[in-house]
Design a protein around this motif. Structure first.
Motif, PDB file in Angstrom:
ATOM      1  N   CYS A  68      -5.745   9.238  -2.645  1.00  0.00           N
ATOM      2  CA  CYS A  68      -6.953   8.416  -2.610  1.00  0.00           C
ATOM      3  C   CYS A  68      -7.295   7.899  -3.999  1.00  0.00           C
ATOM      4  O   CYS A  68      -7.656   6.724  -4.182  1.00  0.00           O
ATOM      5  N   SER A  69      -7.192   8.759  -4.996  1.00  0.00           N
ATOM      6  CA  SER A  69      -7.692   8.388  -6.316  1.00  0.00           C
ATOM      7  C   SER A  69      -6.877   7.271  -6.950  1.00  0.00           C
ATOM      8  O   SER A  69      -7.404   6.521  -7.760  1.00  0.00           O
ATOM      9  N   VAL A  70      -5.606   7.152  -6.573  1.00  0.00           N
ATOM     10  CA  VAL A  70      -4.824   6.070  -7.172  1.00  0.00           C
ATOM     11  C   VAL A  70      -5.403   4.713  -6.792  1.00  0.00           C
ATOM     12  O   VAL A  70      -5.399   3.774  -7.585  1.00  0.00           O
ATOM     13  N   VAL A 126       0.833  -1.202   0.000  1.00  0.00           N
ATOM     14  CA  VAL A 126       0.000   0.000   0.000  1.00  0.00           C
ATOM     15  C   VAL A 126       0.872   1.258   0.000  1.00  0.00           C
ATOM     16  O   VAL A 126       0.574   2.238  -0.689  1.00  0.00           O
ATOM     17  N   ALA A 127       1.956   1.214   0.750  1.00  0.00           N
ATOM     18  CA  ALA A 127       2.848   2.369   0.777  1.00  0.00           C
ATOM     19  C   ALA A 127       3.467   2.613  -0.594  1.00  0.00           C
ATOM     20  O   ALA A 127       3.619   3.767  -1.027  1.00  0.00           O
ATOM     21  N   ALA A 128       3.804   1.549  -1.283  1.00  0.00           N
ATOM     22  CA  ALA A 128       4.376   1.691  -2.622  1.00  0.00           C
ATOM     23  C   ALA A 128       3.361   2.308  -3.570  1.00  0.00           C
ATOM     24  O   ALA A 128       3.689   3.217  -4.352  1.00  0.00           O
ATOM     25  N   ILE A 129       2.136   1.828  -3.504  1.00  0.00           N
ATOM     26  CA  ILE A 129       1.082   2.390  -4.353  1.00  0.00           C
ATOM     27  C   ILE A 129       0.831   3.844  -3.979  1.00  0.00           C
ATOM     28  O   ILE A 129       0.647   4.708  -4.845  1.00  0.00           O
ATOM     29  N   TRP A 130       0.837   4.105  -2.703  1.00  0.00           N
ATOM     30  CA  TRP A 130       0.657   5.481  -2.208  1.00  0.00           C
ATOM     31  C   TRP A 130       1.722   6.397  -2.803  1.00  0.00           C
ATOM     32  O   TRP A 130       1.419   7.481  -3.310  1.00  0.00           O
ATOM     33  N   LEU A 131       2.950   5.929  -2.765  1.00  0.00           N
ATOM     34  CA  LEU A 131       4.057   6.706  -3.318  1.00  0.00           C
ATOM     35  C   LEU A 131       3.868   6.961  -4.804  1.00  0.00           C
ATOM     36  O   LEU A 131       4.014   8.095  -5.292  1.00  0.00           O
ATOM     37  N   ILE A 132       3.538   5.912  -5.538  1.00  0.00           N
ATOM     38  CA  ILE A 132       3.361   6.049  -6.978  1.00  0.00           C
ATOM     39  C   ILE A 132       2.186   6.967  -7.290  1.00  0.00           C
ATOM     40  O   ILE A 132       2.249   7.805  -8.192  1.00  0.00           O
ATOM     41  N   GLY A 133       1.116   6.823  -6.497  1.00  0.00           N
ATOM     42  CA  GLY A 133      -0.080   7.624  -6.736  1.00  0.00           C
ATOM     43  C   GLY A 133       0.141   9.109  -6.527  1.00  0.00           C
ATOM     44  O   GLY A 133      -0.418   9.938  -7.244  1.00  0.00           O
ATOM     45  N   GLN A 134       0.957   9.456  -5.554  1.00  0.00           N
ATOM     46  CA  GLN A 134       1.258  10.860  -5.298  1.00  0.00           C
ATOM     47  C   GLN A 134       1.859  11.534  -6.512  1.00  0.00           C
ATOM     48  O   GLN A 134       1.590  12.710  -6.784  1.00  0.00           O
ATOM     49  N   CYS A 135       2.686  10.791  -7.207  1.00  0.00           N
ATOM     50  CA  CYS A 135       3.313  11.357  -8.402  1.00  0.00           C
ATOM     51  C   CYS A 135       2.355  11.305  -9.582  1.00  0.00           C
ATOM     52  O   CYS A 135       2.235  12.268 -10.353  1.00  0.00           O
TER      53      CYS A 135
END
Lengths: 206, 206
Positions: B163-165, A154-163
């Motif tokens: 959130c959206s990711v 989840v943290a990895a996805i969170w990181l990717i999503g931020q960008c």
DNA sequence: TGACAATTCAAACGATAGTTTGAAAAATAG
DNA sequence: CTATTTTTCAAACTATCGTTTGAATTGTCA
């Protein structure tokens, strides 16, 4: 075996990549592709077994290019202090904000896939996303050494999503009402800001 | 003036909303819509002046519903401690992960728009996104009271993007190789985890 | 009820989609 | 050069697209 047709194949792939990125799979007609590539209409069926086959070719190239851009630096990133490694990762993820180049088109093709995944794309993802996700996971693990697997993912996805929210919506964000500047120094500042927030988020607190 | 046609209009809009959400504008034919709505094919042109007009109707409804979903809580959110307000905001943004309901479809329609914005959507966005962005901005301002405008806007986008990711890629994330669980307690945990990281990121540090 | 507007309907329109065809042209191998 | 394969090409095929048409039907008001 005789192969004087490489040029035709390349022209088709190049034209198709641009059109698929701009208009998506459904929005791109093979007549538009052959017009841009300046080849005969039947060439797509001859060389790629139809529109689907051509799309698969384009998708493969996009995936390789996008992940290799990060993965090529995986080793050197691993040698850096975790804060610098994170900064470098975020910086690279934000790169399509600046470059109106191949990488931007590849991101755009992937954006289409997130709304309507094709069978080709699904297969590609399960086969080949592991290295990239692994790199992101390794990166966040250095901040969360005791986290379980689910938290790391989840943290990895969170990181990717931020960008990706900035990359994905760059066109809307650059226009009114947000008017986000996308010149080199602004993107630099953005990368640093995001890095700071990410480090703060992953840092242990009491 | 006689108006015995409300039923037909509603059936069309309802069917169209589902199909546009699933397949996008280009991927949805009016024949598919009228088949699902069980009305005559010419009804769409009669009632909505064509496919474009119908899409505009659906888009307007989706936008109203989505922003109201958050904005209706803006007032009460403002009364809560900032940490709880942020948690509530994130929780609402992640809601489409659980519910296969109207709100989920509306988000999906918007996902299509981020790939290929229609003229209708662009106008809608510049006209009406201000309240929603304002709410997110107000929220992050409580964590960054001294930040300038640019930083606040970026922080708001950062928050929304986190959130959206997950919402946007939920289908890919739920399947292999990530296999993210999307039951009620898992989403609850996800919301809390993201909230923690976000608070940590926005918190001042020395 | 009669007149008129609103609504529904089946059918067809022109345009464009992806694909197929079969012959012409180009390239290669013997 | 000749024989053979590979590649290109214009044209046509079938299907589907959004839209239009004009008559039939339904509903409303005088």
């Amino acid at each position: 075996m005789t192969r004087p047709s490489e040029l035709t194949r390349e022209r088709i792939v190049k034209a198709a990549e641009r059109l698929f990125a701009e208009r998506g799979y459904d929005g791109t007609s093979i007549r538009a592709i052959v017009a841009k590539a300046r080849v005969n209409q039947a060439a797509i069926n001859y060389h790629f077994n139809g529109k689907d086959g051509l799309y698969r070719e384009v998708l493969l190239g996009a995936f390789r290019s996008l992940t290799e851009h990060q993965l090529a630096r995986a080793a050197e990133t691993h040698e850096m202090p975790r804060e610098l490694a994170l900064a470098a990762f975020i910086h690279r993820q934000l790169r399509p904000l600046l470059a109106r180049d191949e990488a931007s088109r590849h991101i755009r093709i992937f954006n289409w896939e997130t709304v309507r995944p094709t069978a080709v794309f699904r297969r590609l993802l399960t086969e080949q996303s592991a290295p990239f996700m692994g790199m992101a996971t390794d990166l966040v693990r250095r901040f969360l050494p005791e986290a379980d697997h689910r938290t790391l993912v989840v943290a990895a996805i969170w990181l990717i999503g931020q960008c990706s929210v900035f990359v994905r919506n760059r066109e809307q964000l650059a226009s009114a009402p947000v008017l986000l500047a996308l010149d080199e120094s602004s993107v630099e500042w953005l990368a640093e800001t995001l890095t700071g927030w990410t480090i703060g988020g992953l840092r242990p607190r009491g």
